[in-house]
Design a protein around this motif. Structure first.
Motif, PDB file in Angstrom:
ATOM      1  N   PHE A 105       0.857  -1.184   0.000  1.00 24.45           N
ATOM      2  CA  PHE A 105       0.000   0.000   0.000  1.00 24.45           C
ATOM      3  C   PHE A 105       0.897   1.239   0.000  1.00 24.45           C
ATOM      4  N   LEU A 106       0.644   2.142  -0.929  1.00 21.22           N
ATOM      5  CA  LEU A 106       1.482   3.331  -1.111  1.00 21.22           C
ATOM      6  C   LEU A 106       0.659   4.605  -0.949  1.00 21.22           C
ATOM      7  N   ASP A 107       1.283   5.632  -0.382  1.00 24.63           N
ATOM      8  CA  ASP A 107       0.599   6.916  -0.291  1.00 24.63           C
ATOM      9  C   ASP A 107       0.796   7.689  -1.598  1.00 24.63           C
ATOM     10  N   LYS A 108       0.322   8.930  -1.646  1.00 22.89           N
ATOM     11  CA  LYS A 108       0.415   9.724  -2.882  1.00 22.89           C
ATOM     12  C   LYS A 108       1.856   9.987  -3.303  1.00 22.89           C
ATOM     13  N   ASP A 109       2.785   9.969  -2.346  1.00 20.76           N
ATOM     14  CA  ASP A 109       4.198  10.195  -2.650  1.00 20.76           C
ATOM     15  C   ASP A 109       4.936   8.883  -2.925  1.00 20.76           C
ATOM     16  N   LEU A 110       4.193   7.784  -3.025  1.00 19.54           N
ATOM     17  CA  LEU A 110       4.734   6.447  -3.303  1.00 19.54           C
ATOM     18  C   LEU A 110       5.629   5.924  -2.175  1.00 19.54           C
ATOM     19  N   ARG A 111       5.272   6.258  -0.948  1.00 23.87           N
ATOM     20  CA  ARG A 111       5.929   5.691   0.230  1.00 23.87           C
ATOM     21  C   ARG A 111       5.052   4.564   0.766  1.00 23.87           C
ATOM     22  N   VAL A 112       5.693   3.511   1.231  1.00 27.31           N
ATOM     23  CA  VAL A 112       4.975   2.353   1.762  1.00 27.31           C
ATOM     24  C   VAL A 112       4.319   2.717   3.097  1.00 27.31           C
ATOM     25  N   VAL A 113       2.988   2.535   3.162  1.00 23.60           N
ATOM     26  CA  VAL A 113       2.261   2.841   4.397  1.00 23.60           C
ATOM     27  C   VAL A 113       1.640   1.588   5.029  1.00 23.60           C
ATOM     28  N   HIS A 114       1.609   0.483   4.287  1.00 21.08           N
ATOM     29  CA  HIS A 114       1.076  -0.767   4.827  1.00 21.08           C
ATOM     30  C   HIS A 114       1.531  -1.921   3.937  1.00 21.08           C
ATOM     31  N   LEU A 115       1.760  -3.073   4.545  1.00 16.47           N
ATOM     32  CA  LEU A 115       2.183  -4.264   3.811  1.00 16.47           C
ATOM     33  C   LEU A 115       1.299  -5.449   4.189  1.00 16.47           C
ATOM     34  N   MET A 116       0.956  -6.257   3.204  1.00 17.62           N
ATOM     35  CA  MET A 116       0.230  -7.504   3.447  1.00 17.62           C
ATOM     36  C   MET A 116       0.994  -8.612   2.737  1.00 17.62           C
ATOM     37  N   SER A 117       1.546  -9.523   3.498  1.00 13.87           N
ATOM     38  CA  SER A 117       2.268 -10.654   2.922  1.00 13.87           C
ATOM     39  C   SER A 117       1.345 -11.855   2.820  1.00 13.87           C
ATOM     40  N   GLU A 118       1.394 -12.492   1.679  1.00 12.64           N
ATOM     41  CA  GLU A 118       0.676 -13.737   1.430  1.00 12.64           C
ATOM     42  C   GLU A 118      -0.809 -13.660   1.778  1.00 12.64           C
ATOM     43  N   MET A 119      -1.485 -12.728   1.131  1.00 13.64           N
ATOM     44  CA  MET A 119      -2.931 -12.607   1.299  1.00 13.64           C
ATOM     45  C   MET A 119      -3.611 -13.792   0.630  1.00 13.64           C
ATOM     46  N   LYS A 120      -4.392 -14.507   1.391  1.00 18.48           N
ATOM     47  CA  LYS A 120      -5.069 -15.708   0.910  1.00 18.48           C
ATOM     48  C   LYS A 120      -6.362 -15.345   0.171  1.00 18.48           C
ATOM     49  N   PRO A 121      -6.853 -16.248  -0.682  1.00 20.77           N
ATOM     50  CA  PRO A 121      -8.141 -16.010  -1.338  1.00 20.77           C
ATOM     51  C   PRO A 121      -9.275 -15.845  -0.318  1.00 20.77           C
ATOM     52  N   TRP A 122     -10.293 -15.099  -0.730  1.00 17.59           N
ATOM     53  CA  TRP A 122     -11.510 -14.876   0.041  1.00 17.59           C
ATOM     54  C   TRP A 122     -11.284 -14.049   1.307  1.00 17.59           C
ATOM     55  N   ARG A 123     -10.381 -13.077   1.226  1.00 13.51           N
ATOM     56  CA  ARG A 123     -10.107 -12.185   2.347  1.00 13.51           C
ATOM     57  C   ARG A 123     -10.382 -10.728   1.927  1.00 13.51           C
ATOM     58  N   ILE A 124     -10.520  -9.863   2.912  1.00  8.43           N
ATOM     59  CA  ILE A 124     -10.681  -8.426   2.679  1.00  8.43           C
ATOM     60  C   ILE A 124      -9.675  -7.709   3.569  1.00  8.43           C
ATOM     61  N   SER A 125      -8.953  -6.772   2.997  1.00  7.64           N
ATOM     62  CA  SER A 125      -7.968  -6.019   3.785  1.00  7.64           C
ATOM     63  C   SER A 125      -8.686  -4.946   4.601  1.00  7.64           C
ATOM     64  N   LYS A 126      -7.962  -4.421   5.561  1.00 10.15           N
ATOM     65  CA  LYS A 126      -8.492  -3.265   6.288  1.00 10.15           C
ATOM     66  C   LYS A 126      -8.384  -2.042   5.385  1.00 10.15           C
ATOM     67  N   MET A 127      -9.120  -0.987   5.728  1.00  9.40           N
ATOM     68  CA  MET A 127      -9.008   0.295   5.037  1.00  9.40           C
ATOM     69  C   MET A 127      -7.734   0.970   5.511  1.00  9.40           C
ATOM     70  N   VAL A 128      -6.889   1.334   4.587  1.00 13.49           N
ATOM     71  CA  VAL A 128      -5.658   2.049   4.925  1.00 13.49           C
ATOM     72  C   VAL A 128      -5.864   3.478   4.431  1.00 13.49           C
ATOM     73  N   PHE A 129      -6.315   4.337   5.319  1.00 14.18           N
ATOM     74  CA  PHE A 129      -6.735   5.677   4.924  1.00 14.18           C
ATOM     75  C   PHE A 129      -5.615   6.522   4.340  1.00 14.18           C
ATOM     76  N   SER A 130      -4.378   6.232   4.696  1.00 12.34           N
ATOM     77  CA  SER A 130      -3.243   6.995   4.158  1.00 12.34           C
ATOM     78  C   SER A 130      -2.794   6.467   2.795  1.00 12.34           C
ATOM     79  N   ALA A 131      -3.338   5.347   2.354  1.00 13.90           N
ATOM     80  CA  ALA A 131      -2.942   4.769   1.059  1.00 13.90           C
ATOM     81  C   ALA A 131      -3.678   5.453  -0.086  1.00 13.90           C
TER      82      ALA A 131
END
Length: 122
Positions: free
Chosen positions: A66-92
């Motif tokens: 997940f990247l912000d408007k300046d392309l800085r990493v603000v959140h990472l999700m490793s190995e997201m499995k099928p049938w999942r939903i991520s949290k809202m990352v408001f800074s992304a």
């Protein structure tokens, strides 16, 4: 003509993608990776704008940066499995979906600076 996206982690000096696609319209964002059976090394999808993702209907696991408007990493999700939903990352502002394990292999961390290069291929 088609385009390919090269995603570079400038902080680590590594490329995460060589030929990713960009999903920046209604249809491309809606479909995302649903038609793919897997993500090969070097491939990926950059979803812009985006601050939350899902893997409903997906056939494989993947990593998400997940990247912000300046392309800085603000959140990472490793190995997201099928049938999942991520949290809202408001800074992304965008999300780069890449093959599972790439975050770990490239040592990508929060705060890393990215560059996105769009090459036009004829």
């Amino acid at each position: 003509m088609t385009s390919r996206l090269i995603a570079i982690n400038l902080t680590r000096g590594v490329r995460l993608t060589e030929c990713a696609r960009v999903a920046d319209g209604f249809y491309t964002r809606l479909v995302g990776l649903l038609r793919d059976r897997q993500l090969e090394h070097g491939n990926g999808l950059w979803i812009i704008p985006c601050n939350s993702i899902h893997s409903i209907g997906m056939k494989f696991i993947f990593d998400a940066v997940f990247l912000d408007k300046d392309l800085r990493v603000v959140h990472l999700m490793s190995e997201m499995k099928p049938w999942r939903i991520s949290k809202m990352v408001f800074s992304a502002h965008s999300v780069l979906e890449i093959p599972a394990g790439i975050i770990s292999q490239t040592a990508t961390e929060l705060g890393d600076q990215f560059e996105m290069r769009l090459d036009i291929v004829s």
